[in-house]
Design an enzyme around this catalytic site. Structure first.
Site, PDB file in Angstrom:
ATOM      1  N   SER A  61      31.082  38.380  45.138  1.00 10.37           N
ATOM      2  CA  SER A  61      31.910  37.800  46.201  1.00 10.37           C
ATOM      3  C   SER A  61      31.505  38.314  47.579  1.00 10.37           C
ATOM      4  O   SER A  61      30.842  39.336  47.720  1.00 10.37           O
ATOM      5  CB  SER A  61      33.377  38.140  45.960  1.00 10.37           C
ATOM      6  OG  SER A  61      33.743  37.855  44.628  1.00 10.37           O
TER       7      SER A  61
HETATM    8  N1  SAH Z   1      34.271  40.483  40.888  1.00 12.07           N
HETATM    9  C1  SAH Z   1      32.866  40.095  40.825  1.00 12.07           C
HETATM   10  C2  SAH Z   1      32.624  38.647  41.206  1.00 12.07           C
HETATM   11  C3  SAH Z   1      32.952  37.804  40.075  1.00 12.07           C
HETATM   12  S1  SAH Z   1      32.372  36.155  39.982  1.00 12.07           S
HETATM   13  C4  SAH Z   1      31.987  40.997  41.661  1.00 12.07           C
HETATM   14  O1  SAH Z   1      32.502  41.899  42.327  1.00 12.07           O
HETATM   15  O2  SAH Z   1      30.767  40.826  41.603  1.00 12.07           O
HETATM   16  C5  SAH Z   1      33.510  35.653  38.716  1.00 12.07           C
HETATM   17  C6  SAH Z   1      33.243  36.223  37.355  1.00 12.07           C
HETATM   18  O3  SAH Z   1      34.306  35.779  36.521  1.00 12.07           O
HETATM   19  C7  SAH Z   1      31.953  35.729  36.709  1.00 12.07           C
HETATM   20  O4  SAH Z   1      31.135  36.803  36.378  1.00 12.07           O
HETATM   21  C8  SAH Z   1      32.440  34.971  35.472  1.00 12.07           C
HETATM   22  O5  SAH Z   1      31.596  35.136  34.331  1.00 12.07           O
HETATM   23  C9  SAH Z   1      33.800  35.612  35.230  1.00 12.07           C
HETATM   24  N2  SAH Z   1      34.728  34.807  34.428  1.00 12.07           N
HETATM   25  C10 SAH Z   1      35.011  33.487  34.515  1.00 12.07           C
HETATM   26  N3  SAH Z   1      35.939  33.140  33.601  1.00 12.07           N
HETATM   27  C11 SAH Z   1      36.254  34.285  32.919  1.00 12.07           C
HETATM   28  C12 SAH Z   1      37.162  34.578  31.845  1.00 12.07           C
HETATM   29  N4  SAH Z   1      37.932  33.665  31.271  1.00 12.07           N
HETATM   30  N5  SAH Z   1      37.216  35.859  31.404  1.00 12.07           N
HETATM   31  C13 SAH Z   1      36.444  36.832  31.955  1.00 12.07           C
HETATM   32  N6  SAH Z   1      35.578  36.603  32.969  1.00 12.07           N
HETATM   33  C14 SAH Z   1      35.488  35.351  33.447  1.00 12.07           C
END
Ligand code: SAH
Length: 213
Positions: A61
């Site tokens: 992000s």
């Molecule tokens: N917080 C992260 C950014 C995340 S991007 C950082 O600091 O880099 C969003 C993430 O959510 C992705 O890696 C994706 O795989 C995950 N995601 C999406 N749906 C999900 C679910 N149901 N359970 C766990 N992770 C999920």
């Protein structure tokens, strides 16, 4: 990739100018080197205030959004925090500087392994990582003082609401995945849930089940 002090100063200045004003949050963001979580082609852009691609087609992000979400959580040092969407691990690393313990979950095993390696390399010992569909939360460790969701759902998932402690706060983006979403804060009191809308954001979707990698 190493960055000089002037680059890091500018980064903190950019965060402040975008509304990240909480001193504890800024200190935590100063302590965590974003370059440790952005690997490969985009590593030289780690100190720009923009989202960047990571493995599995996901994104790390935008730092100012990470700061605003962290600030909205109002974390206390004794808190147990659950993060859904480990991604690169950057957001979890920041949470780990503010809370007692952080549980972070992603649906991609590959991302979870890379994040765990980064936490170890940076001597972070209060984060527990796991691979699962995080929309179900983590019953074994519930209730949580704070919950942060970093992928967008159409509505706050029921299991996460149920696993929030009374007095607890959850921050999450809600809305359709290809549209502008709203970042909302849910506060749980004895009598129910209160919702505040914080700002417009854009996140990858919260998907069901495990990822393929
Ligand atoms: N917080 C992260 C950014 C995340 S991007 C950082 O600091 O880099 C969003 C993430 O959510 C992705 O890696 C994706 O795989 C995950 N995601 C999406 N749906 C999900 C679910 N149901 N359970 C766990 N992770 C999920």
């Amino acid at each position: 990739m190493t960055f000089d002090a002037a680059t890091k100063m500018q980064f903190l200045y950019a965060l402040r100018s975008k509304g990240v004003t909480d001193a504890r949050v800024l200190t935590a963001m100063e302590q965590v080197d974003r370059a440790e979580y952005v690997k490969g082609t985009f590593a030289d852009r780690a100190y720009e205030d923009m989202p960047l691609p990571i493995a599995c087609g996901q994104t790390i992000s935008q730092p100012s959004v990470v700061g605003l979400m962290t600030q909205a959580l109002q974390i206390n040092p004794r808190d147990k925090v659950l993060e859904i969407g480990t991604g690169s691990g950057y957001q979890a690393a920041i949470l780990s500087k503010l809370a007692r313990r952080v549980y972070t979950v992603d649906r991609y095993r590959r991302l979870v392994h890379a994040a765990r390696a980064a936490f170890e390399a940076n001597d972070i010992t209060n984060i527990t990582t796991f691979t699962a569909d995080g929309s179900r939360g983590f019953e074994e460790q519930a209730p949580f003082d704070r919950i942060l969701v970093t992928a967008a759902a159409e509505d706050p998932p029921g299991p996460l609401l149920a696993q929030l402690r009374v007095g607890g706060i959850m921050v999450l983006p809600v809305g359709q995945s290809d549209a502008v979403q709203s970042l909302i804060r849910v506060t749980r009191s004895e009598s129910g849930f209160e919702y505040d809308e914080l700002r417009a954001v854009r996140f990858v979707p919260l998907l069901e089940g495990l990822g393929q990698e």
